[in-house]
Design a protein around this motif. Structure first.
Motif, PDB file in Angstrom:
ATOM      1  N   GLN A  88       0.818  -1.200   0.000  1.00  0.00           N
ATOM      2  CA  GLN A  88       0.000   0.000   0.000  1.00  0.00           C
ATOM      3  C   GLN A  88       0.861   1.262   0.000  1.00  0.00           C
ATOM      4  O   GLN A  88       0.492   2.268  -0.590  1.00  0.00           O
ATOM      5  N   ARG A  89       2.009   1.227   0.703  1.00  0.00           N
ATOM      6  CA  ARG A  89       2.901   2.400   0.717  1.00  0.00           C
ATOM      7  C   ARG A  89       3.673   2.549  -0.586  1.00  0.00           C
ATOM      8  O   ARG A  89       4.294   3.560  -0.825  1.00  0.00           O
ATOM      9  N   GLY A  90       3.653   1.552  -1.452  1.00  0.00           N
ATOM     10  CA  GLY A  90       4.371   1.631  -2.723  1.00  0.00           C
ATOM     11  C   GLY A  90       5.803   1.227  -2.645  1.00  0.00           C
ATOM     12  O   GLY A  90       6.554   1.383  -3.613  1.00  0.00           O
ATOM     13  N   GLU A  91       6.215   0.652  -1.487  1.00  0.00           N
ATOM     14  CA  GLU A  91       7.579   0.192  -1.394  1.00  0.00           C
ATOM     15  C   GLU A  91       7.784  -1.075  -2.198  1.00  0.00           C
ATOM     16  O   GLU A  91       8.888  -1.368  -2.646  1.00  0.00           O
ATOM     17  N   ILE A  92       6.711  -1.848  -2.332  1.00  0.00           N
ATOM     18  CA  ILE A  92       6.757  -3.048  -3.172  1.00  0.00           C
ATOM     19  C   ILE A  92       5.696  -2.870  -4.255  1.00  0.00           C
ATOM     20  O   ILE A  92       4.519  -2.573  -3.945  1.00  0.00           O
ATOM     21  N   LEU A  93       6.097  -3.045  -5.499  1.00  0.00           N
ATOM     22  CA  LEU A  93       5.147  -2.893  -6.604  1.00  0.00           C
ATOM     23  C   LEU A  93       5.625  -3.707  -7.776  1.00  0.00           C
ATOM     24  O   LEU A  93       6.808  -4.054  -7.889  1.00  0.00           O
ATOM     25  N   LEU A  94       4.646  -4.018  -8.644  1.00  0.00           N
ATOM     26  CA  LEU A  94       4.919  -4.717  -9.902  1.00  0.00           C
ATOM     27  C   LEU A  94       4.723  -3.733 -11.050  1.00  0.00           C
ATOM     28  O   LEU A  94       3.701  -3.024 -11.105  1.00  0.00           O
ATOM     29  N   ARG A  95       5.657  -3.741 -11.965  1.00  0.00           N
ATOM     30  CA  ARG A  95       5.591  -2.816 -13.116  1.00  0.00           C
ATOM     31  C   ARG A  95       5.691  -3.666 -14.375  1.00  0.00           C
ATOM     32  O   ARG A  95       6.689  -4.336 -14.602  1.00  0.00           O
ATOM     33  N   ASN A  99       3.622  -7.330 -22.484  1.00  0.00           N
ATOM     34  CA  ASN A  99       2.569  -8.314 -22.239  1.00  0.00           C
ATOM     35  C   ASN A  99       3.115  -9.580 -21.601  1.00  0.00           C
ATOM     36  O   ASN A  99       2.404 -10.271 -20.858  1.00  0.00           O
ATOM     37  N   ASP A 100       4.380  -9.868 -21.868  1.00  0.00           N
ATOM     38  CA  ASP A 100       4.976 -11.102 -21.362  1.00  0.00           C
ATOM     39  C   ASP A 100       6.136 -10.836 -20.434  1.00  0.00           C
ATOM     40  O   ASP A 100       6.997 -11.678 -20.239  1.00  0.00           O
ATOM     41  N   ALA A 101       6.211  -9.614 -19.828  1.00  0.00           N
ATOM     42  CA  ALA A 101       7.321  -9.276 -18.940  1.00  0.00           C
ATOM     43  C   ALA A 101       6.829  -8.362 -17.841  1.00  0.00           C
ATOM     44  O   ALA A 101       5.931  -7.536 -18.053  1.00  0.00           O
ATOM     45  N   VAL A 102       7.435  -8.479 -16.642  1.00  0.00           N
ATOM     46  CA  VAL A 102       7.077  -7.683 -15.496  1.00  0.00           C
ATOM     47  C   VAL A 102       8.323  -7.505 -14.633  1.00  0.00           C
ATOM     48  O   VAL A 102       9.271  -8.313 -14.719  1.00  0.00           O
ATOM     49  N   GLU A 103       8.370  -6.430 -13.842  1.00  0.00           N
ATOM     50  CA  GLU A 103       9.486  -6.150 -12.945  1.00  0.00           C
ATOM     51  C   GLU A 103       8.955  -6.023 -11.518  1.00  0.00           C
ATOM     52  O   GLU A 103       7.927  -5.370 -11.269  1.00  0.00           O
ATOM     53  N   LEU A 104       9.695  -6.606 -10.585  1.00  0.00           N
ATOM     54  CA  LEU A 104       9.401  -6.488  -9.152  1.00  0.00           C
ATOM     55  C   LEU A 104      10.309  -5.421  -8.572  1.00  0.00           C
ATOM     56  O   LEU A 104      11.534  -5.521  -8.649  1.00  0.00           O
TER      57      LEU A 104
END
Length: 881
Positions: A88-95, A99-104
């Protein structure tokens, strides 16, 4: 067998390709991060079925055995409770990056974040094939990097410098990381909101200068050195104005991951704020000065500065027409560079008076040197590797210079030394310069000539330029005088140093008007050019004369009005003229004889002439026996006498003097002024001698072509009888080949009184013969008459009579009436031969054609015909049957 050997390998590859399915990948190996930094872990999937956009689930395990749900792209309640607050604080997020890739992303990594991270994808495939998850290990190190200014400085600490002075800045950086890491250092300069890289040391140990510092780095002006085990020193040999600002030391820590270097931490510290104090420089010149033209201008440039080191000045003097311009303009007078070398011109000198004074000397000043003078000074400080840097520059206030000049004072007078009285007379004007007070060699005078037409009305008449002389003595003509000057009619000259002349060799009526001159004073400049400084105009001089028509009167008289044939005829001609300048006369004697021939009745003949240079010439005097029988002589300037010796009856007629007056032009040339004709003097012989008549007779007025034509010219004598030995005749035959007398007569043949026959050349075949058959008869024969011989024939007879003194007198020429002759054609003889020739040719052609036909029919076209044999059978009677 050799061909079947690769089949098992091929089948294995095909089966491997068919069995391969979904592949999920995260970075191989382990990732190392420092507490407080950001962790970014990428994950992608490939070789999958289903929709193009795939979902991802992330899980975490500190030991690698049991995993806790961390984040998901499609299930909101997927994360474990202990991570929801950080999400919720945005310290952990997925970007999602594709379509077939994401970053932690995990911001502000803590020591508890060390462990194993698993990336998995829900199945959307028709069959389960491949791997659906992948795991990466993350190690979190404690912050062991320390960066500080050396020596430690308080915030906002400043370093005050002057341009060109050196300075050094130091920064200390150490790390206690348990892993093998490298440090990279970068010096940055901040100017307000902008910052600029100065010089850096990469993690690979390479120096990298920032934009704009390459040249200074390669020249040694900017250096980065290591001091001890943890010190880094930035050295600047010569401070520039652009070096002002806050210097910052930026240190980053790098670690090698999978063969590539990755930055894991960066820290920065402000080391010092550098202030560049400008160099004090003031330049002053003298006040406004006034100098006489031709003298020397002396100006001094004084320099004041707070620099006492090894700076070198560069002094430049400029000149401008306006005082308010901060930029002096393109005209540089002289320059003294930092090596004390002077750059200027021969008329301008620049010298070093003392340590802070420089002198400008301008020799032989002129009016062009009036204006404003500026002194520009630039201070240069030595740099690294024998380079120089400008540390200060200044411009002095303008020094106004006024060059005074005493312009020449003189007056101009124009007078006419020769005034024309008639057309074609000489006109000469003199323009003189008087009271010239300035006789310097650098001043010269030239002249310009102008013409203005005189008009009685009040209309404004513009002046026309005749000629102008430039300062280099070049003479240029105006449109009015260009052609006449080239012809030598207009002459412009300089008689003396103070006198100019203008001469018109032949003055015409169009040249009447007003003339004036303008004398210009020119001053020589330093570049040997001449500049006009003054013009003085003279008063106009009027050239005019009354134009009247030329009058020429000739009177002829006969001193002895009565004389007989054989005596001398004398006639004098008196000439009087008016409005003709210096006239000379040419005389022509003419005779008009009232004769009635068919060619030219009342013909006027030119006998003898005398030109204006007293040269006598026989004109149309054709009497060979009396070549010296006529004399024309000049008795006085205006009187001429004509004599004709041994006059004959044929000399009867009207005699006149044709006189032409000539006026001198350009010395040896003459112009015809007027021509006049005198009254006639008649020669009429009163004699009681015989009267001669001539007639033409022909007994064959109509002949056939080819016949002989006979023409008789019969002379009859009336009055006193003469002895045949006292008579002689000149006979000439003429023909006019037309039905009328509308064509010019053609001379056929002539027989003089001595019996000599002359026959003219003709273009046809008939011949001519002329003979004297008796004392008073002359026969002309035309042999073999042609068609062209038709026309009118007549004869002319000139009688010669022997006088009692034994001399032969020529009588007036007499003409007979014409006789018309026709030439006919003989039809029988004309067609006889053509008919005979035609009949003969036709007979020959007929016989020849018959012969050719006969031969061709018997030899060439003959054909043998062989008849086919027929069987002939007769019918037999029935009894025989």
């Amino acid at each position: 067998m050799g061909r079947l050997a690769p089949r098992p390998l091929l089948l294995a590859l095909v089966s491997l390709a068919l069995c391969q399915g979904r592949v999920v990948r995260v970075p191989a190996g382990s990732l190392v991060r420092v507490v407080g930094t950001e962790l970014v872990v990428p994950c992608n999937v490939s070789d999958y079925d289903g929709p193009s956009e795939q979902n991802f689930d992330w899980s975490f395990s500190s030991s690698g055995s049991s995993y806790v749900e961390l984040a998901s792209t499609w299930e909101v309640g997927f994360p474990a409770p202990q991570y929801r607050e950080r999400l919720q604080r945005g310290e952990i997020l997925l970007r999602r990056t594709a379509n077939d890739a994401v970053e932690l992303h995990i911001k502000n990594v803590q020591a508890s974040d060390q462990g194993h991270y698993k990336c998995s994808t829900p199945s959307t495939d028709a069959t389960v094939q491949g791997n659906y998850e992948d795991t990466v290990q993350v190690k979190v190190l404690s912050d062991a990097l320390h960066v500080a200014a050396s020596p430690p400085s308080s915030p906002g600490q400043g370093l005050s410098l002057r341009l060109g002075e050196p300075f050094e800045l130091r920064c200390a950086a150490t790390t206690a990381s348990p892993l093998h890491t490298h440090l990279a250092l970068l010096w940055e300069l901040r100017h307000g909101p902008t910052q600029q890289s100065v010089l850096g040391l990469t993690h690979e140990g390479r120096m990298r200068p920032g934009p704009g510092y390459e040249q200074r780095y390669h020249g040694g002006g900017v250096r980065l050195d290591t001091v001890g085990s943890d010190g880094y020193r930035l050295s600047v040999s010569r401070a520039l104005a652009t070096d002002q600002g806050t210097y910052r030391c930026v240190v980053s820590e790098w670690i090698e991951e999978q063969g590539n270097w990755q930055e894991i931490q960066e820290k920065a510290v402000d080391v010092a704020t550098v202030l560049i104090q400008p160099t004090v420089l003031r330049v002053a010149t003298g006040r406004n000065v006034s100098v006489a033209e031709g003298k020397e201008l002396d100006l001094t440039c004084n320099i004041t500065t707070d620099r006492a080191d090894d700076v070198r000045p560069e002094v430049t003097w400029y000149f401008s027409r306006t005082p308010g311009s901060t930029v002096p303009g393109p005209h540089m007078l002289a320059r003294l560079d930092r090596d004390s070398l002077v750059h200027g011109s021969p008329h301008v000198a620049l010298s070093h008076v003392d340590a802070r004074s420089y002198r400008l000397l301008v020799r032989d000043v002129s009016k062009e040197n009036s204006g404003y003078y500026f002194c520009h000074v630039a201070l240069w400080a030595p740099g690294h590797n024998r380079s120089w840097h400008k540390v200060a520059e200044a411009m002095s206030s303008p020094a106004g210079v006024d060059v005074t000049w005493l312009e020449p004072d003189y007056q101009v007078y124009l007078n006419a030394s020769k005034v024309p009285e008639f057309s074609d007379d000489l006109t000469e004007l003199e323009c003189r310069v008087v009271d010239m007070k300035s006789t310097e060699p650098r001043v010269r005078v030239t002249v310009s000539w102008y013409y203005r037409m005189n008009r009685r009305s009040d209309d404004v008449v513009t002046s026309e330029l005749l000629a102008v002389m430039d300062g280099d003595w070049t003479l240029r003509y105006g449109e009015r005088s260009k052609q006449r000057a080239q012809d030598g009619d207009f002459i412009f000259s300089k008689e003396r140093a103070d006198t100019f002349s203008f001469r018109i060799q032949r003055t015409t009526e169009e040249d009447r008007g007003s003339y004036y001159c303008a004398v210009s004073a020119w001053t020589r400049q330093r570049n040997d050019s001449w500049v006009k400084s003054k013009d003085v105009f003279s008063k106009p001089v009027h050239i005019f004369w009354a134009s009247e028509d030329s009058v020429l009167v000739v009177k002829a008289r006969q001193p002895k009005p009565f004389f007989a044939a054989g005596n001398t005829f004398e006639m004098t001609c008196k000439v009087s003229s008016k409005n003709i300048k210096s006239p000379r006369y040419s005389v022509l004697i003419t005779a008009e004889k009232p004769v009635g021939d068919f060619s030219s009745p009342n013909e006027t003949k030119y006998i003898i002439s005398l030109d204006q240079d007293s040269v006598v010439k026989l004109e149309n005097w054709t009497d060979a026996s009396r070549v010296d029988g006529v004399v024309l002589e000049k008795v006085q300037e205006d009187e001429f006498r004509y004599r004709m010796y041994q006059t004959q009856v044929s000399d009867a007629g009207l005699y006149r003097c044709v006189v032409t007056a000539w006026s001198p032009v350009r010395g040896s040339l003459w112009r015809e002024a007027a021509t006049s004709l005198s009254n006639p003097i008649e020669i009429d012989f009163q004699t009681s001698g015989p009267v001669f008549n001539a007639s033409v007779y022909s007994d064959t007025p109509s002949v056939i072509r080819g016949d002989l034509i006979k023409l008789f010219c019969i002379v009859t004598v009336e009055g006193a009888a003469l002895d045949p030995d006292d008579m002689a005749f000149d006979v000439s035959w003429f023909a006019v080949h037309s039905f009328g007398l509308d064509k010019a007569p053609i001379l056929l043949s002539s027989l003089d009184r001595k019996g000599i026959v002359s026959t003219a050349r003709r273009d046809w075949k008939s011949d001519l013969s002329l003979e004297r058959v008796s004392v008073l008869e002359f026969l002309l024969r035309v042999h073999g008459a042609e068609d062209q011989d038709f026309g009118n024939y007549y004869c002319s007879v000139t009688p010669w009579v022997k006088s009692p003194t034994g001399s032969w007198q020529k009588e007036a020429e007499i003409y007979s009436k014409p006789v018309f002759l026709t030439v006919k054609m003989d039809v029988l003889n004309a067609f006889k031969y053509p008919l005979l020739i035609g009949v003969g040719l036709s007979t020959v052609v007929g016989l020849l054609s018959c012969l050719i036909g006969y031969c061709s029919s018997h030899w060439c076209c003959k054909k043998e015909v062989q008849e086919t044999r027929r069987e002939r059978r007769r019918l037999m009677s029935m009894e025989m049957d």
